[in-house]
Scaffold this motif. Sequence first.
Motif, PDB file in Angstrom:
ATOM      1  N   LEU A  75       0.845  -1.200   0.000  1.00 49.14           N
ATOM      2  CA  LEU A  75       0.000   0.000   0.000  1.00 49.14           C
ATOM      3  C   LEU A  75       0.881   1.252   0.000  1.00 49.14           C
ATOM      4  O   LEU A  75       0.660   2.180  -0.779  1.00 49.14           O
ATOM      5  N   ALA A  76       1.889   1.255   0.837  1.00 50.04           N
ATOM      6  CA  ALA A  76       2.807   2.398   0.911  1.00 50.04           C
ATOM      7  C   ALA A  76       3.554   2.578  -0.409  1.00 50.04           C
ATOM      8  O   ALA A  76       3.746   3.713  -0.871  1.00 50.04           O
TER       9      ALA A  76
ATOM     10  N   ARG B 220       2.503   1.802  -3.395  1.00 54.20           N
ATOM     11  CA  ARG B 220       1.577   2.354  -4.389  1.00 54.20           C
ATOM     12  C   ARG B 220       1.341   3.844  -4.157  1.00 54.20           C
ATOM     13  O   ARG B 220       1.303   4.626  -5.097  1.00 54.20           O
ATOM     14  N   TRP B 221       1.176   4.253  -2.890  1.00 50.90           N
ATOM     15  CA  TRP B 221       0.962   5.670  -2.604  1.00 50.90           C
ATOM     16  C   TRP B 221       2.203   6.490  -2.949  1.00 50.90           C
ATOM     17  O   TRP B 221       2.099   7.599  -3.465  1.00 50.90           O
TER      18      TRP B 221
ATOM     19  N   ARG C 217       2.294   6.959  -6.722  1.00 55.66           N
ATOM     20  CA  ARG C 217       1.313   7.968  -7.135  1.00 55.66           C
ATOM     21  C   ARG C 217       1.808   9.376  -6.817  1.00 55.66           C
ATOM     22  O   ARG C 217       1.717  10.283  -7.634  1.00 55.66           O
ATOM     23  N   ARG C 218       2.317   9.546  -5.607  1.00 56.31           N
ATOM     24  CA  ARG C 218       2.781  10.863  -5.160  1.00 56.31           C
ATOM     25  C   ARG C 218       3.930  11.359  -6.031  1.00 56.31           C
ATOM     26  O   ARG C 218       4.012  12.543  -6.350  1.00 56.31           O
TER      27      ARG C 218
ATOM     28  N   LEU D 264       2.563   2.598 -11.151  1.00 61.23           N
ATOM     29  CA  LEU D 264       2.274   1.766  -9.978  1.00 61.23           C
ATOM     30  C   LEU D 264       2.982   0.428 -10.107  1.00 61.23           C
ATOM     31  O   LEU D 264       3.068  -0.124 -11.202  1.00 61.23           O
TER      32      LEU D 264
ATOM     33  N   HIS E 224      -8.464  -2.006   1.913  1.00 63.50           N
ATOM     34  CA  HIS E 224      -9.318  -0.871   1.533  1.00 63.50           C
ATOM     35  C   HIS E 224     -10.766  -1.091   1.960  1.00 63.50           C
ATOM     36  O   HIS E 224     -11.422  -0.160   2.439  1.00 63.50           O
TER      37      HIS E 224
ATOM     38  N   GLU F 253     -11.344   2.549  -4.258  1.00 62.41           N
ATOM     39  CA  GLU F 253     -10.040   1.929  -4.551  1.00 62.41           C
ATOM     40  C   GLU F 253     -10.159   0.415  -4.524  1.00 62.41           C
ATOM     41  O   GLU F 253      -9.614  -0.279  -5.389  1.00 62.41           O
TER      42      GLU F 253
ATOM     43  N   ASP G 289      -6.153  -1.207 -12.072  1.00 62.09           N
ATOM     44  CA  ASP G 289      -5.052  -0.566 -11.378  1.00 62.09           C
ATOM     45  C   ASP G 289      -3.956  -0.344 -12.379  1.00 62.09           C
ATOM     46  O   ASP G 289      -2.979   0.170 -12.251  1.00 62.09           O
TER      47      ASP G 289
END
Length: 80
Positions: free
Chosen positions: A22-23, A25-26, A29-30, A35, A50, A71, A80
């Motif tokens: 999860l981290a 992927r974030w 994105r940031r 991804l 999620h 999500e 995704d």
Amino acid sequence: MSQSDSTPNGTYRVSLLDLEPLAARWAARREGRPLPPLDQATRQLLIRLHTGAAAHGAILNPEAAQLAQAEADQLRAGLD
């Protein structure tokens, strides 16, 4: 990835190691990076995370809960 434990009432206990995908992927994105690819086990884990966040956060923050559910739905649909 660690093993998540299912409790008798159907909820899951999540290890902090489960948050690593999860981290990642974030962070992607940031930073505007693609991804990371997901295997089926990681996809299922992220869907569960999620969906759980949406269920638990619905009362405290309905908007964030809707985003978490969206999500999960995208992951479930393979978008995704």
